[in-house]
Design a protein around this motif. Structure first.
Motif, mmCIF file in Angstrom:
data_model
loop_
_atom_site.group_PDB
_atom_site.id
_atom_site.type_symbol
_atom_site.label_atom_id
_atom_site.label_comp_id
_atom_site.label_asym_id
_atom_site.label_seq_id
_atom_site.Cartn_x
_atom_site.Cartn_y
_atom_site.Cartn_z
ATOM 1 N N TYR A 87 94.815 153.662 17.517
ATOM 2 C CA TYR A 87 95.924 154.578 17.795
ATOM 3 C C TYR A 87 95.756 155.258 19.149
ATOM 4 N N ASP A 88 96.878 155.577 19.760
ATOM 5 C CA ASP A 88 96.890 156.594 20.806
ATOM 6 C C ASP A 88 96.560 157.925 20.136
ATOM 7 N N GLU A 89 95.709 158.713 20.756
ATOM 8 C CA GLU A 89 95.221 159.929 20.097
ATOM 9 C C GLU A 89 96.345 160.916 19.794
ATOM 10 N N ARG A 90 97.410 160.910 20.600
ATOM 11 C CA ARG A 90 98.513 161.849 20.332
ATOM 12 C C ARG A 90 99.265 161.450 19.063
ATOM 13 N N LYS A 91 99.497 160.142 18.876
ATOM 14 C CA LYS A 91 100.180 159.705 17.663
ATOM 15 C C LYS A 91 99.326 159.990 16.438
#
Length: 591
Positions: A176-180
Motif C-alpha cells: 500500500y501507499d502509506e496514505r491509503k
C-alpha cells in the motif's frame, strides 16, 4: 553495510536465476478451478527473484518471520512511492529462501476487473496445483487497482485473504501507499489492526548509491559498450528529481544512466565510451531566475501581453533568486484580470514550463466548481478522518504535497463561494494549509495565479465626454475587482495584472503559431503543409468576436482547414485564400 545473502547461503547468482525461472507442472484435474481465466491468472503469478543484498535486514527478517509462522498474519507493506517497496519484497524473498523454506513469493498479476473475484479464482487454481500452502501471494500496489476506489473493496480483499489463510494455509502480502493505509486504519481500525504492518522509510543516500552501483554494472554489457560508471555519474543520477518526480529512487537513477550511455555512444561513435555526468542531461530546476530571462522566454510564447509579462517577471525574479522576507509564503500570488481568450491561462501554463521546466508543473482548479460552501470545503480539504467515507484523494493539500514545485491556477476565482476565501487567505499569508486528515501542505515553492473576468464589461464601455475613444479601460476593470473582492484578499496579492484585449498584430502572430504547431504535428504523420501569406490574417479576422479573444482561431482551423485537408487525395498541400474563402491544392499544382 548491507547484508549479502549470497555469502550467507553459499548460493551462486546462477542458482538465483534458475530459481526465478522455475515452473511447476500442473496435475491433471481441476475440480476447484472456476474458469480458464483463473488458470491464466494463476500462471501470471510470477515468482519473485530474491535480492542479492539486504538494505533493510531487520525489517526483512521480521517480515519473513511473520510469513513463516504456523498461523501467519496478512502482512501489509506500506510506504511512499519511491522508497523501494518492490525491492524490499525481493529482500524478504531472499531471507525466506535462505531459511531453506519451501515458501515462494508470487506476485499476483491481475489483468483487470474485480480484484476480489480474480484473487479468489487464482487461489483456487494454486490450491488445485498443490501450491497454496507453499505460496506467499503478493498483491503489489493494491491501492492503485482501478476497482479499489472504496474502502469497502479493500476490506473485502482482506476478508477474502483471511478466509483462505484459514482454509488453505495461504500467506499473503498487500503493498500500500502509506496514505491509503492510514485512511483504511481510520475507517476500520479493528480489522486493519489484525494486519502486520511493515512501514518503509526512504533509503539513506549511501544505500541508494550502493544499489545503483550494483544494478548498473549490467547496463554497459546490455548496451554492448565498454564504459566505467563512476561514483560521480551515480551521484549525479541520484540528484533531486524533476519537478514532477516526487522521489529519488534507484529505478529512476538507472533509467537516467541507461539513457546517458546511449547518448555517449551516439556522440563518441565507438564501443569504448567515456561516460560523464553531462550525458545524464537532467531536466533543470528553475533555469530562468532573472527578470530578463523570464521576460524573454515568456514574451516569445505569450503573444500581445508584453506589459503583463514584464510585470510578472519583475515581481517573481527576487523570490526565485531567494530574495524574500518570508520564505514560507508562495513565490508570488497574482490576479490575472481581463477578457476571455486573451492569454491569461496560457501565461500560467508557460510560466510552469519556464520556471519549473515542465508542462506538468501546473495544477488547475476550475473555481466555478467550488460555488457551494459545503461542497467546496470538502473538495479542497476533505472531511474529518473519523468519517468512514472521508478520503485524501484529489484534495488540494494532497496534490501540493505530491508536487510542491508547481503553478497553482485558480481559474475564474470570482465564481467560487466567498465562504472559502479564508482558506486561501491562509495559503497566501502563511503558505500552508491543513486538511481534515491532519496533513499539512506547504505552498512555499508554488506560484499562485487567480484569473478573473470581473470588470470586463465595465472596461469595454465607451468613454463619455468630448474626444473620448472606444478603447478598453483597465481602470474601470480594477474598480469592479475592488468592489467584489475584499481588501484582506487583495492585500495579500503580489500584483493584480490586467491583460489587454488582443490587437490585430497579436492575433496574426497567434494565427502563425497555431499553423506552425499544426504543421509540426502533421509532419510526423507524413503530411507537408504550406500556406500563403494571406492565410494567417484571414484566420485572425474570420468569425472574430472581440469578446472571445483568440478562441476563434482554433475553431476556424477545425471548421475550415482540417475538413479541406481531409478531402484531398494527397498529403502535400498548399493553403490559400480566394474570394474570401479558404482553399487547398497540391503543392506541385500551386507552383
Amino acid at each position: 553495510m548491507p547484508t549479502t545473502i549470497t555469502n550467507a547461503m553459499n548460493t551462486s547468482v546462477e542458482e538465483f536465476e534458475l530459481f526465478d525461472n522455475t515452473t511447476h507442472a500442473r496435475p491433471i484435474g481441476y475440480e476447484a478451478v472456476r474458469n480458464e481465466r483463473a488458470v491464466e491468472s494463476a500462471s501470471n503469478a510470477r515468482l519473485l527473484a530474491p535480492s542479492y543484498q539486504l538494505h533493510r535486514p531487520d525489517l526483512a527478517h521480521e517480515t519473513a518471520a511473520q510469513l513463516l509462522r504456523t498461523k501467519p498474519q496478512i502482512v501489509a507493506v506500506t510506504g511512499r512511492p519511491g522508497v523501494g517497496r518492490t525491492a524490499f519484497l525481493a529482500e524478504v524473498a531472499a531471507v525466506v529462501h535462505a531459511a531453506h523454506s519451501t515458501l515462494r513469493l508470487r506476485v499476483a498479476e491481475l489483468p483487470g476487473g474485480d480484484s476480489g473475484t480474480e484473487l479468489a479464482d487464482m487461489i483456487d487454481v494454486l490450491h488445485a496445483e498443490g501450491l497454496s500452502d507453499s505460496t506467499v501471494l503478493v498483491v503489489d500496489n493494491i491501492d492503485l487497482r482501478p476497482d479499489m476506489h472504496t474502502d469497502a473493496k479493500h476490506l473485502g480483499v482482506i476478508s477474502l485473504l483471511t478466509s483462505y489463510a484459514k482454509e488453505y494455509g495461504l500467506r499473503s502480502i498487500l503493498v500500500y501507499d502509506e496514505r491509503k493505509y492510514a485512511e483504511l486504519a481510520e475507517a476500520e481500525p479493528v480489522r486493519i489492526s489484525k494486519l502486520h504492518r511493515v512501514q518503509l522509510e526512504p533509503l539513506p543516500s549511501e544505500a541508494l548509491k550502493r544499489i545503483v552501483a550494483t544494478e548498473s554494472l549490467a547496463l554497459p554489457q546490455l548496451a554492448h559498450v565498454n564504459t566505467d560508471i563512476t561514483p560521480a555519474v551515480i551521484e549525479h543520477a541520484l540528484t533531486p528529481p524533476t519537478p514532477t518526480d516526487a522521489y529519488v529512487h534507484p529505478r529512476l537513477a538507472l533509467e537516467r544512466i541507461d539513457t546517458a550511455i546511449a547518448r555517449a555512444q551516439i556522440e563518441q561513435r565507438t564501443t569504448r565510451v567515456q561516460l560523464t555526468p553531462d550525458h545524464l542531461a537532467l531536466a533543470a530546476l528553475p533555469a530562468a531566475k532573472t527578470a530578463t530571462e523570464l521576460r524573454d522566454r515568456l514574451t516569445g510564447v505569450v503573444r500581445g501581453q508584453d506589459a503583463a509579462i514584464h510585470t510578472v517577471a519583475d515581481r517573481l525574479a527576487p523570490a526565485l533568486s531567494g530574495l524574500t522576507l518570508r520564505p514560507e509564503r508562495p513565490h508570488g500570488v497574482f490576479l490575472f484580470a481581463g477578457p476571455s481568450g486573451v492569454g491569461k491561462t496560457e501565461a500560467a501554463k508557460q510560466l510552469a514550463r519556464t520556471v519549473y521546466g515542465t508542462d506538468e508543473a501546473l495544477i488547475r482548479l476550475d473555481m466555478s466548481e467550488y460555488s457551494t460552501h459545503e461542497d467546496s470545503v470538502m473538495k479542497l480539504i476533505g472531511g474529518h478522518r473519523i468519517w468512514k467515507k472521508s478520503s485524501t484523494e484529489g484534495l488540494l493539500t494532497t496534490r501540493i504535497i505530491q508536487q510542491p514545485r508547481t503553478v497553482l491556477l485558480l481559474d475564474e476565482f470570482e465564481k467560487s463561494n466567498p465562504m472559502i476565501w479564508p482558506l486561501f487567505l491562509q495559503i497566501f499569508d502563511e503558505g500552508r494549509l491543513t486538511d481534515g486528515w491532519g496533513n499539512t501542505a506547504s505552498f512555499a515553492e508554488t506560484i499562485i495565479i487567480m484569473t478573473s473576468n470581473l470588470g470586463v464589461r465595465e472596461g469595454a464601455k465607451p468613454g463619455t465626454g468630448f474626444g473620448s475613444t472606444h478603447t478598453f479601460d483597465s481602470s474601470r476593470q480594477l474598480q469592479e475587482i475592488e468592489r467584489v473582492f475584499p481588501p484582506e484578499l487583495l492585500g495579500r496579492v503580489t500584483e493584480t495584472i490586467c491583460f489587454d484585449p488582443l490587437d490585430e498584430n497579436a492575433m496574426q502572430q497567434l494565427a502563425h503559431d497555431e499553423l506552425a504547431r499544426l504543421s509540426g504535428r502533421l509532419t510526423g504523420s507524413g503530411w507537408r503543409l504550406e500556406y500563403a501569406p494571406e492565410v494567417p490574417p484571414w484566420l485572425a479576422s474570420h468569425r472574430r468576436n472581440p469578446a472571445l479573444g483568440a478562441r476563434h482561431l482554433q475553431s476556424n482551423i477545425e471548421r475550415e482547414l482540417l475538413p479541406a485537408l481531409a478531402r484531398e487525395a494527397t498529403r502535400e498541400l498548399m493553403v490559400t485564400i480566394r474570394d474570401g474563402k479558404m482553399h487547398t491544392q497540391p503543392i506541385l499544382d500551386h507552383y
